[in-house]
Motif scaffolding. Structure first.
Motif, PDB file in Angstrom:
ATOM      1  N   ALA A   1      -5.294  10.581  -1.735  1.00  0.00           N
ATOM      2  CA  ALA A   1      -4.155   9.532  -1.967  1.00  0.00           C
ATOM      3  C   ALA A   1      -4.420   9.293  -3.608  1.00  0.00           C
TER       4      ALA A   1
ATOM      5  N   ILE B   1       0.744  -0.809   2.237  1.00  0.00           N
ATOM      6  CA  ILE B   1      -0.467  -0.214   2.694  1.00  0.00           C
ATOM      7  C   ILE B   1      -1.635   0.210   1.532  1.00  0.00           C
ATOM      8  N   ILE B   2      -1.163  -0.060   0.506  1.00  0.00           N
ATOM      9  CA  ILE B   2      -1.954  -0.308  -1.083  1.00  0.00           C
ATOM     10  C   ILE B   2      -2.954  -1.861  -1.012  1.00  0.00           C
TER      11      ILE B   2
ATOM     12  N   ILE C   1       1.277   9.086  -1.851  1.00  0.00           N
ATOM     13  CA  ILE C   1       1.222   8.957  -0.185  1.00  0.00           C
ATOM     14  C   ILE C   1       2.094   9.779   0.051  1.00  0.00           C
ATOM     15  N   LEU C   2       3.659   9.560  -0.336  1.00  0.00           N
ATOM     16  CA  LEU C   2       4.816   9.960   1.185  1.00  0.00           C
ATOM     17  C   LEU C   2       4.762  11.418   0.955  1.00  0.00           C
TER      18      LEU C   2
ATOM     19  N   ILE D   1       8.036   2.580   5.972  1.00  0.00           N
ATOM     20  CA  ILE D   1       7.083   3.055   5.350  1.00  0.00           C
ATOM     21  C   ILE D   1       6.700   2.044   4.200  1.00  0.00           C
ATOM     22  N   GLN D   2       5.908   0.907   3.830  1.00  0.00           N
ATOM     23  CA  GLN D   2       6.048  -0.097   2.966  1.00  0.00           C
ATOM     24  C   GLN D   2       4.919   0.163   1.792  1.00  0.00           C
ATOM     25  N   LEU D   3       4.514   1.027   1.250  1.00  0.00           N
ATOM     26  CA  LEU D   3       3.521   1.550   0.695  1.00  0.00           C
ATOM     27  C   LEU D   3       2.609   0.376  -0.510  1.00  0.00           C
ATOM     28  N   ASP D   4       3.273  -0.267  -1.023  1.00  0.00           N
ATOM     29  CA  ASP D   4       2.366  -1.669  -1.175  1.00  0.00           C
ATOM     30  C   ASP D   4       1.923  -1.873  -0.635  1.00  0.00           C
TER      31      ASP D   4
ATOM     32  N   ILE E   1       1.742  11.760   4.316  1.00  0.00           N
ATOM     33  CA  ILE E   1       2.193  11.404   5.223  1.00  0.00           C
ATOM     34  C   ILE E   1       3.136  12.929   5.866  1.00  0.00           C
TER      35      ILE E   1
ATOM     36  N   LYS F   1      -0.368   6.110  -6.410  1.00  0.00           N
ATOM     37  CA  LYS F   1       1.151   5.227  -5.005  1.00  0.00           C
ATOM     38  C   LYS F   1       1.790   6.588  -4.911  1.00  0.00           C
ATOM     39  N   GLU F   2       2.643   7.750  -5.971  1.00  0.00           N
ATOM     40  CA  GLU F   2       3.204   9.092  -5.630  1.00  0.00           C
ATOM     41  C   GLU F   2       2.546  10.312  -4.987  1.00  0.00           C
TER      42      GLU F   2
END
Length: 327
Positions: free
Chosen positions: A172, A148-149, A178-179, A143-146, A182, A175-176
């Motif tokens: 969401a 995704i955003i 998202i996990l 999971i690559q949060l950046d 998921i 950023k916090e």
């Protein structure tokens, strides 16, 4: 002679109790002078036909029959009221095809395709239908949060790929968020979809086969009291469902045209209800339900009644259309 109709309800998913409500409404409104209707409860641990007193009779899966008063009962048609697996994802429909039993849904491949949100989006996008930007993940993927955003932006929606009734869906905002979102979505499915947020009026459009024609029903506007049209909004009264929708003539004509096209692209028959959001007067397709809720308060029955179609007529038409189908 009266036709024997099995109203299948229940299923293997979180939506089982909603399906049972839908099945009971179909049973209540079917014309008993025309049909011998039986509710058939399909659960993971049992398939049983029910009599008027809810007494259970085991279904023989070899031919979908059961014994009542020492007499074997077989069916002419199955009315599918199962939301989620196995009624909406093609599994039950494939079984019915194998035993050559007619049903009120689309063919099994179309049911499987439309239950998979990612594959549905791929199919309609190929025909120029507008959709949200999305990312697809399998459980176990990094999971690559950046990333995704960067692709979908914030806020965004995280949803199970193969599930209905708004289970496991989150919005969401940062950023916090998202996990945890998921993680919640993976509780419902091993595949998830992350989509960009579309800001606009949301509408629900019912398209059905009615009297051998593809008919777009009066459109419903969804106004959720919650952050989005989640389970509470959908089933616990936390939304306004306004039929007909408060949209312009231009918007109405555009979404009716797109909804009919989507129904045809996806090879639908029987009932469908799809969600769209208007962005600058253009309808963006979100998803389609091929076994929508059928209670008196559900959206599609509301739309049918706005079109002057009673529940008795709506359900009878589905059965009569199914009996004529060759698949």
């Amino acid at each position: 002679m009266k036709k024997n109709i099995a109203i299948v309800m229940g299923g293997y998913s979180s939506e089982s109790h909603i399906s049972i409500k839908s099945g009971n409404v179909v049973y209540k409104h079917l014309n008993k002078n025309k049909y011998n209707a039986f509710r058939v409860l399909i659960l993971k641990d049992k398939w049983v036909a029910l009599n008027e007193n809810d007494q259970e009779f085991a279904i023989d899966k070899n031919d979908f029959s059961f014994i009542l008063n020492d007499k074997k009962i077989t069916f002419d048609c199955v009315f599918n009221a199962i939301h989620g697996a196995p009624g909406e994802n093609g599994q039950l429909i494939a079984y019915l095809k194998l035993i050559n039993l007619k049903h009120t849904s689309a063919p099994f491949y179309q049911m499987a395709l439309t239950f998979n949100k990612r594959d549905t989006l791929s199919a309609v996008k190929a025909y120029g239908i507008k959709t949200a930007t999305s990312i697809y993940l399998n459980q176990g993927d990094e999971i690559q949060l950046d990333e995704i955003i960067n692709k979908v932006g914030l806020p965004c929606f995280i949803k199970p790929n193969n599930a209905g009734s708004s289970y496991g869906i989150s919005k969401a905002h940062k950023k916090e968020d998202i996990l945890p979102a998921i993680k919640l979505a993976y509780k419902e499915d091993s595949e998830i979809l992350i989509e960009s947020f579309l800001n606009g009026t949301e509408v629900s459009v019912g398209v059905i086969q009615y009297q051998e024609e593809t008919k777009v029903l009066p459109i419903t506007e969804i106004v959720s009291e919650n952050d989005f049209f989640d389970y509470e909004a959908k089933y616990e009264g936390k939304s306004q469902e306004i039929t007909p929708a408060r949209i312009s003539k231009t918007q109405q004509e555009k979404v009716e045209k797109v909804a009919k096209k989507v129904y045809q692209i996806l090879g639908m028959s029987g009932f469908s209800r799809a969600e769209y959001i208007f962005v600058n007067d253009e309808p963006y397709f979100l998803e389609i339900n091929t076994v929508p809720g059928l209670t008196e308060k559900s959206i599609l029955p509301q739309q049918a009644q706005a079109a002057g179609i009673s529940l008795e007529k709506l359900f009878e038409n589905a059965i009569e259309s199914a009996l004529k189908n060759e698949y």
